[in-house]
Design an enzyme around this catalytic site. Structure first.
Site, PDB file in Angstrom:
ATOM      1  N   ASP A  28      22.500 -54.779   5.046  1.00  0.00           N
ATOM      2  CA  ASP A  28      22.813 -53.357   5.055  1.00  0.00           C
ATOM      3  C   ASP A  28      24.322 -53.113   5.157  1.00  0.00           C
ATOM      4  OD1 ASP A  28      22.042 -50.682   4.952  1.00  0.00           O
ATOM      5  OD2 ASP A  28      22.018 -50.487   7.129  1.00  0.00           O
ATOM      6  N   ASN A  30      26.249 -51.852   2.458  1.00  0.00           N
ATOM      7  CA  ASN A  30      26.931 -51.951   1.155  1.00  0.00           C
ATOM      8  C   ASN A  30      27.589 -50.642   0.737  1.00  0.00           C
ATOM      9  OD1 ASN A  30      25.605 -54.340   1.215  1.00  0.00           O
ATOM     10  ND2 ASN A  30      24.336 -53.999  -0.597  1.00  0.00           N
ATOM     11  N   HIS A  45      26.929 -52.857  -3.615  1.00  0.00           N
ATOM     12  CA  HIS A  45      25.798 -53.747  -3.938  1.00  0.00           C
ATOM     13  C   HIS A  45      26.307 -54.940  -4.732  1.00  0.00           C
ATOM     14  CE1 HIS A  45      23.385 -50.614  -2.361  1.00  0.00           C
ATOM     15  NE2 HIS A  45      23.463 -49.801  -3.400  1.00  0.00           N
ATOM     16  N   GLU A  75      10.977 -47.538   0.645  1.00  0.00           N
ATOM     17  CA  GLU A  75      11.598 -46.224   0.886  1.00  0.00           C
ATOM     18  C   GLU A  75      12.850 -46.025   0.028  1.00  0.00           C
ATOM     19  OE1 GLU A  75      10.444 -48.169   3.587  1.00  0.00           O
ATOM     20  OE2 GLU A  75       8.673 -46.898   3.454  1.00  0.00           O
ATOM     21  N   LEU A 139      14.574 -75.190   1.220  1.00  0.00           N
ATOM     22  CA  LEU A 139      14.603 -73.868   1.848  1.00  0.00           C
ATOM     23  C   LEU A 139      13.681 -72.932   1.085  1.00  0.00           C
ATOM     24  CD1 LEU A 139      16.070 -71.708   3.736  1.00  0.00           C
ATOM     25  CD2 LEU A 139      17.627 -71.349   1.820  1.00  0.00           C
ATOM     26  N   ARG A 196      20.508 -57.873  11.261  1.00  0.00           N
ATOM     27  CA  ARG A 196      20.812 -56.698  10.450  1.00  0.00           C
ATOM     28  C   ARG A 196      22.323 -56.528  10.436  1.00  0.00           C
ATOM     29  NH1 ARG A 196      17.734 -51.196   9.427  1.00  0.00           N
ATOM     30  NH2 ARG A 196      19.266 -50.193   8.083  1.00  0.00           N
ATOM     31  N   GLU A 215      13.749 -62.493  17.708  1.00  0.00           N
ATOM     32  CA  GLU A 215      14.975 -62.105  18.406  1.00  0.00           C
ATOM     33  C   GLU A 215      15.807 -61.307  17.399  1.00  0.00           C
ATOM     34  OE1 GLU A 215      15.774 -62.790  21.603  1.00  0.00           O
ATOM     35  OE2 GLU A 215      13.818 -63.744  21.855  1.00  0.00           O
TER      36      GLU A 215
HETATM   37  C1  IPE Z   1      17.022 -51.210   4.658  1.00  0.00           C
HETATM   38  O1  IPE Z   1      18.225 -50.527   4.603  1.00  0.00           O
HETATM   39  C2  IPE Z   1      16.617 -51.694   3.300  1.00  0.00           C
HETATM   40  C3  IPE Z   1      17.417 -52.749   2.700  1.00  0.00           C
HETATM   41  C4  IPE Z   1      18.466 -53.321   3.234  1.00  0.00           C
HETATM   42  C5  IPE Z   1      16.968 -53.189   1.419  1.00  0.00           C
HETATM   43  P1  IPE Z   1      18.314 -48.948   4.424  1.00  0.00           P
HETATM   44  O2  IPE Z   1      19.737 -48.619   4.326  1.00  0.00           O
HETATM   45  O3  IPE Z   1      17.446 -48.525   3.298  1.00  0.00           O
HETATM   46  O4  IPE Z   1      17.671 -48.428   5.778  1.00  0.00           O
HETATM   47  P2  IPE Z   1      17.864 -47.039   6.540  1.00  0.00           P
HETATM   48  O5  IPE Z   1      17.602 -45.953   5.544  1.00  0.00           O
HETATM   49  O6  IPE Z   1      19.267 -47.007   7.043  1.00  0.00           O
HETATM   50  O7  IPE Z   1      16.887 -47.094   7.659  1.00  0.00           O
HETATM   51  C1  IPE Z   2      21.824 -51.989   1.750  1.00  0.00           C
HETATM   52  O1  IPE Z   2      22.999 -51.255   1.768  1.00  0.00           O
HETATM   53  C2  IPE Z   2      21.333 -52.280   0.364  1.00  0.00           C
HETATM   54  C3  IPE Z   2      20.101 -51.589   0.000  1.00  0.00           C
HETATM   55  C4  IPE Z   2      19.433 -50.770   0.746  1.00  0.00           C
HETATM   56  C5  IPE Z   2      19.593 -51.857  -1.322  1.00  0.00           C
HETATM   57  P1  IPE Z   2      22.965 -49.678   1.718  1.00  0.00           P
HETATM   58  O2  IPE Z   2      22.969 -49.242   0.293  1.00  0.00           O
HETATM   59  O3  IPE Z   2      21.863 -49.154   2.529  1.00  0.00           O
HETATM   60  O4  IPE Z   2      24.356 -49.346   2.377  1.00  0.00           O
HETATM   61  P2  IPE Z   2      24.634 -48.241   3.474  1.00  0.00           P
HETATM   62  O5  IPE Z   2      23.703 -48.505   4.614  1.00  0.00           O
HETATM   63  O6  IPE Z   2      24.381 -46.910   2.839  1.00  0.00           O
HETATM   64  O7  IPE Z   2      26.058 -48.467   3.840  1.00  0.00           O
HETATM   65 MG    MG Z   3      21.686 -48.706   4.497  1.00  0.00          MG
END
Ligand code: IPE
Ligand code: IPE
Ligand code: MG
Length: 255
Positions: A28, A30, A45, A75, A139, A196, A215
């Site tokens: 998360d 990106n 991404h 989602e 792996l 995360r 954990e």
């Molecule tokens: C979770 O991240 C999904 C992925 C990393 C693929 P999100 O960015 O979608 O989650 P929320 O919306 O912050 O909970």
């Molecule tokens: C996670 O990064 C990648 C996917 C959910 C595909 P985000 O796109 O959720 O990046 P933030 O959380 O908005 O920074």
């Molecule tokens: Mg995100």
């Protein structure tokens, strides 16, 4: 772009006991990483590809046997059509570009996710990667694409209900093990360490069943800046934890 393979990087994995067997990562941060640099979210991404390859190499080096990454959640369809389109196309490209390298590293690729809505071309690429790497055992790399923990459990429950209705299973036969056997990967062990990146502290519908006793490591680093050394640090911190699984250990002070 070629990522230094296992053993080719100048930093070496720490030799430690108690390495988690199964590590799961919510990749998360990106979009925020890109926006903070004046770039569109999609550039974040794109920058995540190298982070992913480096993390896989690091997992191999330290001896993790199962690595599951969250690439697209059930989602994430709520995002703009442009971002969804980018994410679909990009997962397909990354798989095609990197599968030979992963195959050479001895990585076995698996797809975890739901079929409906997911682009057919992405499913084809995932299946081609699974087929190419099916003999590998260093792996198990599970890519969660169109994955949701509730969807996975709901699909298992639906399958069980069908079996009960058909007289193939009794209500008494619905044990925890019976549910587990109907998940995407019945033979995969539970998650030991869930990481995360990006600073948020939530599970976002990832591996709800498998993380029952995981954990958690919440790393503030945005995914594009994550790498093998960050992984090793998170694993090192994990090895210092005491996992009790509901049990208890008597430790009277001074004795
Ligand atoms: C979770 O991240 C999904 C992925 C990393 C693929 P999100 O960015 O979608 O989650 P929320 O919306 O912050 O909970
Ligand atoms: C996670 O990064 C990648 C996917 C959910 C595909 P985000 O796109 O959720 O990046 P933030 O959380 O908005 O920074
Ligand atoms: Mg995100």
């Amino acid at each position: 772009m070629s990522t230094p393979g296992p053993g080719e990087h100048s930093s070496k994995a720490p030799q430690i006991a108690g390495v988690p067997r199964h590590v799961a990562i919510i990749m998360d941060g990106n979009g925020r990483w890109a926006n903070a640099r004046g770039l569109p979210r999609t550039e974040g991404h794109r920058a995540g590809e190298e982070a992913l390859m480096d993390t896989i190499a690091g997992a191999l080096e330290i001896g993790v046997k199962h690595l599951t990454v969250y690439a697209f959640s059930t989602e994430n369809w709520k995002r703009s059509p442009k971002e969804v389109r980018f994410l679909m196309g990009y997962s397909r490209e990354v798989l095609r570009r990197r599968r030979d390298q992963l195959n050479e590293w001895g990585v076995r690729i698996h797809w975890w996710g739901r079929r409906p809505r997911l682009w057919k071309s992405v499913i084809n690429e995932l299946q081609a990667a699974e087929k190419l790497t099916r003999e590998n055992e260093k792996l198990h790399f599970n890519m969660a694409v169109n994955y949701g923990g509730r969807a996975e459990i709901t699909d298992a429950v639906r399958q069980i209900a069908g079996e009960v209705a058909a007289g193939e299973l009794t209500a008494k036969g619905i044990t925890e093990d019976a549910v587990r056997r109907r998940l995407y990967a019945p033979d995969s062990p539970d998650v030991d360490l869930l990481i995360r990146t990006g600073g948020e502290q939530r599970i976002s519908n990832f591996l709800l069943w498998q993380c029952a006793y995981a954990e958690f490591a919440f790393n503030p680093v945005a995914w594009p800046e994550y790498n093998r050394e960050e992984l090793w640090d998170d694993i090192l911190a994990y090895t210092g934890r005491e996992r009790r699984f509901g049990g208890a250990i008597e430790k009277v002070a001074g004795k």
